[in-house]
Scaffold this motif. Structure first.
Motif, short mmCIF file in Angstrom:
data_model
loop_
_atom_site.label_atom_id
_atom_site.label_comp_id
_atom_site.label_asym_id
_atom_site.label_seq_id
_atom_site.Cartn_x
_atom_site.Cartn_y
_atom_site.Cartn_z
N PHE A 113 15.55 -27.60 0.62
CA PHE A 113 15.99 -26.42 1.37
C PHE A 113 17.45 -26.07 1.11
N GLU A 114 17.97 -26.47 -0.04
CA GLU A 114 19.33 -26.07 -0.41
C GLU A 114 19.32 -24.61 -0.86
N SER A 115 20.46 -23.97 -0.70
CA SER A 115 20.60 -22.59 -1.14
C SER A 115 20.46 -22.52 -2.66
N PRO A 116 19.82 -21.47 -3.18
CA PRO A 116 19.76 -21.31 -4.63
C PRO A 116 21.13 -20.99 -5.24
N SER A 117 22.07 -20.59 -4.39
CA SER A 117 23.43 -20.29 -4.86
C SER A 117 24.42 -21.09 -4.01
N PRO A 118 24.51 -22.40 -4.23
CA PRO A 118 25.33 -23.25 -3.36
C PRO A 118 26.82 -22.95 -3.48
N PHE A 119 27.50 -22.95 -2.34
CA PHE A 119 28.94 -22.72 -2.34
C PHE A 119 29.71 -23.95 -1.86
N LYS A 120 28.99 -25.07 -1.67
CA LYS A 120 29.60 -26.33 -1.25
C LYS A 120 28.69 -27.45 -1.73
N PRO A 121 29.24 -28.63 -2.02
CA PRO A 121 28.38 -29.76 -2.40
C PRO A 121 27.50 -30.18 -1.22
N ARG A 122 26.41 -30.82 -1.55
CA ARG A 122 25.51 -31.29 -0.49
C ARG A 122 26.17 -32.38 0.35
N TYR A 123 26.78 -33.36 -0.32
CA TYR A 123 27.41 -34.48 0.37
C TYR A 123 28.85 -34.63 -0.11
N VAL A 124 29.78 -34.71 0.82
CA VAL A 124 31.20 -34.85 0.50
C VAL A 124 31.73 -36.10 1.20
N LEU A 125 32.37 -36.99 0.41
CA LEU A 125 32.93 -38.23 0.95
C LEU A 125 34.43 -38.25 0.68
N PRO A 126 35.22 -37.66 1.57
CA PRO A 126 36.67 -37.61 1.35
C PRO A 126 37.30 -39.00 1.33
N ASP A 127 38.39 -39.10 0.62
CA ASP A 127 39.22 -40.31 0.67
C ASP A 127 40.15 -40.15 1.87
#
Length: 516
Positions: free
Chosen positions: A59-73
């Protein structure tokens, strides 16, 4: 009815739904628009694979504007402060908690909430000294834990502690077991060469109290990474300071149609065909995100060095292994079932090994080291016909020791997350040390993640995230503030998660002989 009129009708259905909060309606409306963006320009064969259900886009957007998973430092962020957020580097615990609470609101993901809160004991321990009493630390972390649950009402929000022993780590385990919240999800990273037996036992006591935390085999998981990693969302192991562009999954149950019914043909032809289809589909999403959305060029987390494109991968997920194996067994006139029969289990291992070897050969643009990550996808709440990942079908689970022995060999093949849910009867409370021995024994057999579910706890493990049974009951009558409760309710109705077999652990006093 035109497509636009259908969109309007769907929007009105969300707006007038009395079981949704205002913020949930707003989120669903934005996701509805994303889902109606122009479809990916797939080749005909990939488009057919998506349409037939062989490939699932989560169910992700066909035109993603952000990563699915982000793990900041987060450690880097705490050290340098944030120019974008106009925050100086914190000088004490109160400032550190405030800094993180503000930063979390800016961390994107597929759910709109942060799926990774950091290695909290490592982040916060430097701000705790002997002048702070245990009672004071307990109050501060209790308030912080409540803030997380109330401001980030999504069960895919995930915090980590361990493997080292620390005051903050022990207090987080204490607070989590006391509050029994569905948010945040929690993983304790255990390493026999570093972790204390006392802290491991405390993590086990948390499982007995509220089915949290996951316990991760830190040595085994860390070996898959050149740098540090975090456990995010359900149980996804991903590079720290990066994450995953996307997660697509391959429906192994449906992939049976691509072979002649024999294991040999499946391994020789079907694995190659299905991998090629997945890789082509994933590349469209990755390329749009990196090359067209401008996320990595403009987001302040990238500009301040808290995340970097070079630390991002993409997740090649599989599910429905049990159904594929059983179809292959049936085609050969064999009655063995996956998870319960050694020959069937060996078929499953051969299939997973073949995919892992094929995925490892793929070179994917915009991914760390040009590699894809291999993932046993935990299922979604509407999966009616397929079993999550490589798990044994719900309701068919054998006794706990047999369950662990059947599942453990699978874990070696997955470098971005795998989890099985071991159902236990409440009698384990009479001997919590037995559960600790199960953890150690399972890790000795190769488990990368230990996840248990006591049948009488209010908190229940859905796929990898958690919801309260009491919240599900509330949601059936009125709105409920956690966004993931509706997924839990659907999983109860469709996936039948409450029908998992809860097992008594036999020979609890001396189970070591059973690991042979």
């Amino acid at each position: 009815m035109t497509q636009f009129e259908q969109l309007q009708q769907h929007a009105l259905a969300h707006i007038t739904n009395p079981r949704l909060t205002t913020s949930q309606k707003q989120l669903l409306l934005s996701q509805l628009l994303e889902a109606n963006l122009p479809k990916n320009d797939f080749s005909p064969r990939v488009a057919e694979a998506v349409e037939s259900g062989l490939l699932h886009d989560m169910f992700e957007s066909p035109s993603p504007f952000k990563p699915r998973y982000v793990l900041p430092d987060y450690q880097k962020a705490l050290k340098q402060g944030s120019e974008f957020l106009e925050l100086d580097s914190p000088a004490d615990l109160d400032e550190a908690l405030n800094f993180l609470a503000i930063l979390y609101q800016q961390v994107p993901s597929v759910t709109t909430y942060p799926v990774y809160l950091g290695q909290l004991d490592t982040l916060l321990e430097p701000f705790v000294d002997d002048n702070l009493t245990d009672a004071q630390l307990h109050k501060k972390l209790t308030l912080f834990w409540q803030l997380l649950d109330r401001t980030l009402p999504d069960s895919f929000v995930h915090a980590n502690v361990g493997p080292q022993d620390s005051r903050v780590g022990r207090m987080i385990l204490t607070v989590d077991a006391e509050l029994k919240q569905s948010v945040p999800n929690l993983t304790y990273r255990y390493d026999a060469s570093i972790s204390s037996d006392a802290m491991l036992q405390q993590a086990v006591d948390g499982i007995i109290a509220c089915n949290k935390p996951h316990i991760a085999n830190h040595q085994a998981i860390a070996a898959d990474f050149s740098g540090d990693y975090g456990v995010a969302s359900c149980y996804n192991a991903l590079p720290l300071g990066g994450g995953a562009h996307t997660l697509m999954r391959l429906n192994l149950a449906n992939s049976f149609a691509y072979c002649d019914g024999s294991l040999e043909d499946y391994l020789e032809r079907s694995v190659e065909i299905c991998t090629e289809l997945m890789v082509e589909a994933m590349s469209h999403r990755i390329n749009f995100l990196v090359e067209q959305s401008q996320f990595f060029q403009t987001h302040f987390l990238c500009q301040e060095g808290v995340i970097a494109l070079e630390n991002f991968t993409a997740m090649f997920g599989i599910y429905g292994l049990a159904e594929l194996v059983n179809q292959l067994m049936d085609a050969q006139g064999k009655s063995g079932r996956y998870g319960l029969d050694e020959q069937a289990n060996q078929v499953g291992l051969q299939i997973v090994a073949a995919y892992q070897q094929r995925v490892a050969k793929v070179k994917m643009k915009h991914c760390a080291d040009e590699r894809l990550a291999f993932h046993s996808q935990s299922g979604i709440s509407c999966d009616k016909e397929e079993t999550a990942g490589t798990r044994i079908p719900t309701g068919m689970e054998p006794d706990t020791l047999s369950h662990i022995k059947a599942c453990a060999p699978m874990h070696q093949y997955f470098d971005s997350g795998i989890s099985d849910i071991f159902g236990l009867e409440p009698t384990i409370r009479n001997n919590p040390q037995a559960l600790t021995r199960l953890v150690k024994g399972g890790f000795g057999l190769g488990l990368k993640m230990f996840t248990a579910n006591l049948s009488d706890n209010d908190l229940v493990r859905v796929t990898g995230f958690m919801v309260k049974k009491s919240d599900i009951d509330k949601f059936r009558q009125q709105n409920e503030r956690h966004n993931s409760t509706c997924l839990g309710a659907e999983a109860v109705d469709v996936v039948k998660i409450l029908e998992r077999q809860a097992r008594v652990v036999n020979l609890e006093q001396h189970p070591s002989s059973l690991w042979k």
